[in-house]
Design a protein around this motif. Structure first.
Motif, PDB file in Angstrom:
ATOM      1  N   GLY A  56      62.325  50.951 -15.283  1.00 12.09           N
ATOM      2  CA  GLY A  56      62.635  49.663 -15.897  1.00 12.09           C
ATOM      3  C   GLY A  56      62.175  48.468 -15.082  1.00 12.09           C
ATOM      4  O   GLY A  56      62.481  47.326 -15.429  1.00 12.09           O
ATOM      5  N   ASP A  57      61.429  48.712 -13.994  1.00  8.43           N
ATOM      6  CA  ASP A  57      60.927  47.622 -13.145  1.00  8.43           C
ATOM      7  C   ASP A  57      59.763  46.938 -13.868  1.00  8.43           C
ATOM      8  O   ASP A  57      58.687  47.522 -14.032  1.00  8.43           O
ATOM      9  CB  ASP A  57      60.466  48.187 -11.801  1.00  8.43           C
ATOM     10  CG  ASP A  57      60.115  47.102 -10.792  1.00  8.43           C
ATOM     11  OD1 ASP A  57      59.462  46.118 -11.191  1.00  8.43           O
ATOM     12  OD2 ASP A  57      60.488  47.238  -9.614  1.00  8.43           O
ATOM     13  N   SER A  58      59.965  45.696 -14.293  1.00 10.32           N
ATOM     14  CA  SER A  58      58.945  45.003 -15.083  1.00 10.32           C
ATOM     15  C   SER A  58      57.669  44.747 -14.279  1.00 10.32           C
ATOM     16  O   SER A  58      56.562  44.793 -14.825  1.00 10.32           O
ATOM     17  CB  SER A  58      59.498  43.670 -15.616  1.00 10.32           C
ATOM     18  OG  SER A  58      59.915  42.835 -14.555  1.00 10.32           O
ATOM     19  N   ASP A  59      57.809  44.489 -12.972  1.00  8.59           N
ATOM     20  CA  ASP A  59      56.616  44.250 -12.141  1.00  8.59           C
ATOM     21  C   ASP A  59      55.752  45.502 -12.065  1.00  8.59           C
ATOM     22  O   ASP A  59      54.515  45.421 -12.121  1.00  8.59           O
ATOM     23  CB  ASP A  59      57.022  43.822 -10.727  1.00  8.59           C
ATOM     24  CG  ASP A  59      57.627  42.426 -10.698  1.00  8.59           C
ATOM     25  OD1 ASP A  59      57.348  41.640 -11.631  1.00  8.59           O
ATOM     26  OD2 ASP A  59      58.372  42.118  -9.760  1.00  8.59           O
ATOM     27  N   VAL A  60      56.391  46.659 -11.941  1.00  9.43           N
ATOM     28  CA  VAL A  60      55.644  47.914 -11.895  1.00  9.43           C
ATOM     29  C   VAL A  60      54.966  48.149 -13.243  1.00  9.43           C
ATOM     30  O   VAL A  60      53.803  48.540 -13.306  1.00  9.43           O
ATOM     31  CB  VAL A  60      56.570  49.096 -11.546  1.00  9.43           C
ATOM     32  CG1 VAL A  60      55.801  50.413 -11.626  1.00  9.43           C
ATOM     33  CG2 VAL A  60      57.156  48.923 -10.154  1.00  9.43           C
TER      34      VAL A  60
END
Length: 254
Positions: A210-214
């Motif tokens: 759920g990490d948007s940057d990843v």
């Protein structure tokens, strides 16, 4: 010519350790259905059905859900090819790691002997560290920092063997189906497209936590290096860009 053996649902359930209820459910959802009818209309499983049952159970033991298994099998997955490709990838990784082990052992020996290791040895170790893994992994390294790569690695490790099938089988098949719908002129808001997008996003969340940057970094890798990421050297960037725009429009209709 001999007559192929067939199995009634109860017989097959007992032989496979499943329940009749489970086989009926798999029939209803289209995962595994008996292919033959007797003269009086009874449905029976054929030898090909038993082969498919084996594949279902093998994939389920690796952790795949029923929907993922259906996608894999309906895509015409050759289990021999999959295992061969996986084995080749593992063997390549082992070879790279063995080279790295030898170089690190040499450097360790130099340090234990109070000798400074040669710069060429350190450079060689660095090169080996950066070359372990498939081409898609190298592409990811050009778009993700070390922490982001570690996030992907940790999430994939937590998924276990299922990660290979999700990445190498289901995910590409979802994109293939989406491209078929796009080229057929199906509107992005159509339920069929939305369902594909929802599953893609579920898989993305599995691997990014759920990490948007990843997620953004991974999508950048796909945008700029679709051939490397897809494993298809002929993958045209223009087609990929058109497909991603199509999928983004589908997401915006939620």
């Amino acid at each position: 010519m001999g007559i192929d053996q067939t199995w009634k649902v109860g017989t097959l359930a007992e032989a496979s350790g499943l329940t009749v209820r489970t086989l009926h459910h798999w029939d209803q959802i289209g995962l595994l259905s008996p292919s033959r009818r007797t003269a009086v209309g009874h449905r029976e499983y054929t030898e090909q059905d038993v082969i498919r049952l084996y594949q279902v159970l093998a994939l389920r033991r690796l952790g795949l859900g029923l929907e993922s298994i259906t996608t894999c099998l309906d895509a015409g997955v050759d289990p021999v090819r999959l295992v061969s490709e996986h084995l080749a990838d593992v063997e390549a990784s082992i070879a790279a790691l063995e080279t790295l082990r030898q170089r690190l052992a040499h450097i360790h020996g130099e340090l234990v002997s109070d000798r400074a290791p040669e710069i060429s040895a350190l450079i060689g170790a660095l090169q080996t560290m950066g070359s372990t893994g498939p081409e898609s992994k190298q592409a990811l390294r050009r778009h993700l920092d070390n922490d982001q790569m570690q996030t992907l690695h940790d999430r994939a490790s937590a998924l276990g063997p299922v990660a290979y099938y999700l990445l190498q089988v289901e995910w590409p098949e979802l994109y293939r189906r989406a491209e078929v719908l796009r080229t057929a002129g199906v509107e992005p808001a159509a339920p069929r497209v939305r369902k594909l997008v929802e599953r893609m996003d579920e898989l993305s969340s599995l691997f990014t936590g759920g990490d948007s940057d990843v997620s953004v970094a991974v999508r950048s890798a796909w945008q700029h290096e679709p051939a490397a990421m897809s494993g298809d050297p002929t993958a045209p960037a223009d087609t990929w860009h058109a497909l991603t725009a199509y999928l983004d429009r589908a997401r915006s209709t939620a």
